[in-house]
Every structure is written in C-alpha cells, then in structure tokens.
Scaffold this active site. Structure first.
Site, PDB file in Angstrom:
ATOM      1  N   LYS A  44       0.846  -1.207   0.000  1.00 16.62           N
ATOM      2  CA  LYS A  44       0.000   0.000   0.000  1.00 16.62           C
ATOM      3  C   LYS A  44       0.877   1.250   0.000  1.00 16.62           C
ATOM      4  O   LYS A  44       2.080   1.185   0.261  1.00 16.62           O
ATOM      5  CB  LYS A  44      -0.909  -0.016   1.223  1.00 16.62           C
ATOM      6  CG  LYS A  44      -0.163  -0.018   2.547  1.00 16.62           C
ATOM      7  CD  LYS A  44      -1.103  -0.229   3.722  1.00 16.62           C
ATOM      8  CE  LYS A  44      -0.342  -0.405   5.013  1.00 16.62           C
ATOM      9  NZ  LYS A  44      -1.233  -0.757   6.133  1.00 16.62           N
ATOM     10  N   TYR A 270      16.372  28.988  10.303  1.00 15.47           N
ATOM     11  CA  TYR A 270      15.167  29.638  10.820  1.00 15.47           C
ATOM     12  C   TYR A 270      15.077  29.525  12.337  1.00 15.47           C
ATOM     13  O   TYR A 270      15.364  28.478  12.912  1.00 15.47           O
ATOM     14  CB  TYR A 270      13.926  28.984  10.218  1.00 15.47           C
ATOM     15  CG  TYR A 270      13.676  29.371   8.795  1.00 15.47           C
ATOM     16  CD1 TYR A 270      13.407  30.699   8.450  1.00 15.47           C
ATOM     17  CD2 TYR A 270      13.715  28.417   7.785  1.00 15.47           C
ATOM     18  CE1 TYR A 270      13.177  31.045   7.123  1.00 15.47           C
ATOM     19  CE2 TYR A 270      13.475  28.763   6.467  1.00 15.47           C
ATOM     20  CZ  TYR A 270      13.205  30.078   6.139  1.00 15.47           C
ATOM     21  OH  TYR A 270      12.980  30.425   4.845  1.00 15.47           O
TER      22      TYR A 270
HETATM   23  C1  LIG Z   1      -0.503  -1.961   6.571  1.00 14.01           C
HETATM   24  C2  LIG Z   1      -1.110  -3.235   6.913  1.00 14.01           C
HETATM   25  C3  LIG Z   1      -0.312  -4.357   7.139  1.00 14.01           C
HETATM   26  C4  LIG Z   1       1.197  -4.288   7.140  1.00 14.01           C
HETATM   27  O1  LIG Z   1       1.631  -3.672   8.319  1.00 14.01           O
HETATM   28  P1  LIG Z   1       3.196  -3.551   8.659  1.00 14.01           P
HETATM   29  O2  LIG Z   1       3.220  -3.063  10.041  1.00 14.01           O
HETATM   30  O3  LIG Z   1       3.754  -2.569   7.691  1.00 14.01           O
HETATM   31  O4  LIG Z   1       3.759  -4.902   8.472  1.00 14.01           O
HETATM   32  C5  LIG Z   1      -0.936  -5.563   7.389  1.00 14.01           C
HETATM   33  N1  LIG Z   1      -2.274  -5.648   7.420  1.00 14.01           N
HETATM   34  C6  LIG Z   1      -3.086  -4.594   7.221  1.00 14.01           C
HETATM   35  C7  LIG Z   1      -4.556  -4.760   7.285  1.00 14.01           C
HETATM   36  C8  LIG Z   1      -2.532  -3.345   6.970  1.00 14.01           C
HETATM   37  O5  LIG Z   1      -3.316  -2.300   6.772  1.00 14.01           O
END
Ligand SMILES: *Cc1c(COP(=O)(O)O)cnc(C)c1O
Length: 375
Positions: A44, A270
């Site tokens: 994702k 800054y």
């Molecule tokens: C993002 C996600 C994962 C992976 O999580 P990590 O901590 O990056 O391994 C697994 N399952 C679901 C439903 C997620 O949304």
C-alpha cells in the site's frame, strides 16, 4: 542540472527481505512441525514510497500482494503480476466491484454495506473474500457478536456463486509492543475457530515476533501480511531492522551545496535555534521537508557525509538542512550526503530523532525527489 537529491530503490534488497521473512516463517514452521504460511507482501501507499513497479519486481516470489488502492492493484496487473491481490480495506462503492471483477482482485469485507454491495453485484466470476473481525483494535471489522452472521451471509453468497473462498482476518493493535497479541488473538480464535477458511492475522511485527501463530497446524491455510519489514525498516521501537537480517531498500541521498564558517555564538537557520559554541564549519544540504525529510528532526539527528557520520544542526527548512562538518574537514560543495538508507543512518534512526516512525518517512518521500531503480 537537477537539484542534487535523489532516492534509489533496490529491487534486490526488496527480494532479499522477502526471502529473509520466508526463511523465518519456514524455520518457525519446521520447529512447530506445521505448515509454513503464505505471504501477502503489503505494498500500500505506493509500496511504502518505493514504487509499485519496483515492488512487483522485488516481491515476484511472494504468494500474493496486498494494498488499498484500486489504481495500485491495476498497476500491479499492468506490471505483469498474475497472482492474488488483496484489497485491505475492500471496496467503497458498487462500481469498484467492476474493477475487482475485471482485474480478478480479492477483497477484505469488513462491514455490512460491503456484503450488501456484493449481494447486488453482477460479476463475471466469483470474488475471493477475507471477512474481517474487529478483535479489539476498533477500526475495521465485524464485531465479535456480528461475525457469525456475517460469515453466514458470506457463505450464502458463496452458494449463490458470487463469492469464492471466504477467509478470516483480523489486525493487531499492539504486536510491536509489550502488550503483544494474546488478547486479540484470543478473541479471534474464540470467534472464528469453528468456521472454515484461510486465516490472516500477522503484520510485520507479529510475523517477526509471533510467527508461530501463523503456522498452520490444521488444514487451514495461513497468510501473513508483512509490510514495513519487507522495505528493510523495523516495526519495533526497540529492535533494529538489521537484527532480523533486513536490508534498507530505499536510500535518500543529496550533496552539500554550500559551506559556512561559524564563529562562537553564530546561529544557523530559521528561528536561530542552533548556536555554535565554538567556531565550526557547517554544510548546507539540498534536502528539506518538501522532499520528505522530517521537519521535526532535531539537532543531533544522524547524517552521513562522505561516509562519515555527523549530525544535523538547527531547523530543517523546506529545501535545505544543515550538517556539522566538524568530523569531515575535507567536505565541500559537491560532497555526497546520505540522509537514510544503505550508506546512511537507518530510516528508523532518523524517524526516532523526529518523534515518528520509519513508515511515515518512507511513505512521505516527496514526488519531487527523483527515484532511481537499482537492481
Ligand atoms: C498496513 C497493513 C499491514 C502491514 O503492516 P506492517 O506493520 O507494515 O507490516 C498488514 N495488514 C493490514 C490490514 C494493513 O493495513
């Protein structure tokens, strides 16, 4: 000439990390005399900033890919991925199901509205679903009280030819911390153990620390869903990715574009929040928060200049940050700087110094940073 900032993504590091997770699962399964789980590589958010196409290449040996966006799922198919694709939040409106159907996607089903949409859909083939239980995180999923009825509806849709396989899924809130997974796992087991179907419960933290719960001891297939660890970052605040044999897949690099000599009492940047205690040389690096470097990274955040570790000083600005050149007297304009990755500090170290997690930095790499693909 473009600004001297770039990111590189190593497809071989992605493949290496997948293989490391595979080995860990196989060893755990062998020790428990069970069946090793399959892996949905989670890609994702543009593969946690690494690029969908790079992820498809690096994770070619995964059993499946999991993501949220339909567009990303389509890109996987266009990049040649023929295996299972799981939509982790499912679909959002009825027309999404046309894409699910056309690109042969599998989907999470976590609410009644999705079951209603499936019941009304006219699909050309069955869609495989993972029915999600809210076992205590209270984001997505059917409540324990509603799960059996939802499962029954899913089985009815299966009989009617709309749904293919029906799996069981949940997500842990505390797999990376001391609370662990026992409470939620107990809820999951008690609600689902009598129902048939494949199981999926483990994110990276659970896959690395509790792989035994993903080892199938009965006939049910198990699928783990690791994300962050496949990119070579750690899901844990108290354990480095390297301790699991993982390699950083993204490296962010830039160069020094100016040098200043400070006298004791001079300030930089800054807000003048850093003041030199004695005379010092500082380097101005072409990398700022508009590139995705965290503005909250404080003085002391590690930065590697010409292979030597030094520290950030003062406030990160939009396009630049400042480093102490004390340990690197030979550095000047054009000297390479590694912000994180293969030859720099780990993204987790930088994240910690900014009060966040590596996930956020990887996902936030800005579109203006050119990404080169390494093999
Ligand atoms: C993002 C996600 C994962 C992976 O999580 P990590 O901590 O990056 O391994 C697994 N399952 C679901 C439903 C997620 O949304």
């Amino acid at each position: 000439m473009p600004r001297p900032i770039s990111a590189s993504v190593s497809v071989s590091a992605l493949a290496h990390n997948l293989a490391a997770v595979r080995r860990h699962l196989d060893q755990t399964a062998a020790a428990a005399s069970g069946l090793p789980p399959s892996i949905w590589a989670v890609i994702k958010a543009n593969a946690y900033g690494h690029g969908i196409e790079q992820a498809v290449a690096g994770f070619s040996k995964a059993q499946g890919l999991a993501m949220l966006d339909l567009d990303e799922a389509v890109r996987c198919r266009e990049a040649g991925w023929g295996g299972p694709i799981l939509l982790l939040e499912g679909f959002f409106n009825p027309s999404d199901l046309d894409i699910v159907d056309r690109y042969h996607l599998s989907t999470t089903v976590h609410n009644r509205e999705q079951l209603d949409m499936l019941a009304r859909a006219r699909l050309s083939r069955r869609v495989d679903i993972m029915l999600k239980l809210n076992s205590g995180m209270n984001r997505l999923g059917f409540s324990p009280a509603a799960y059996a009825a939802a499962h029954e509806r899913a089985m009815l849709l299966q009989q009617q030819g709309t749904v293919g396989s029906v799996g069981k899924m949940t997500h842990f809130a505390c797999a990376d911390g001391p609370q662990g997974v026992n409470e939620q796992l107990g809820v999951f087991n008690s609600v689902t153990h009598k129902l048939p179907g494949a199981i999926s419960v483990c994110n990276s933290a659970a896959t690395l620390r509790f792989a035994e719960i993903a080892v199938a001891s009965e006939a049910q297939a198990h699928w783990v869903r690791p994300g962050i660890c496949l990119y070579g970052a750690s899901p844990f605040a108290d354990a480095e990715a390297a301790s699991f044999g993982l390699k950083p897949a993204m490296s962010l690099r830039s160069e020094i574009i100016a040098v200043q000599e400070l006298k004791a009492g001079d300030s930089v940047g800054y807000g003048a929040i850093f003041r030199a205690e004695r005379s010092m040389r500082i380097g101005i690096v072409a990398c700022g928060y508009a590139d995705g470097y965290p503005r909250h990274a404080a003085t002391g955040t590690p930065v590697v200049v010409a292979g030597i570790r030094t520290q950030l000083v003062g406030r990160v600005s939009m396009d630049m940050l400042i480093v102490d050149l004390g340990p690197i007297p030979a550095a000047g304009v054009g000297t390479p700087v590694s912000l994180w990755g293969e030859d720099g500090p780990s993204v987790d170290e930088v994240a910690e110094a900014a009060g966040t997690i590596g996930y956020e930095l990887l996902c936030a790499l800005a579109p203006r940073v050119p990404v080169a693909r390494d093999v």
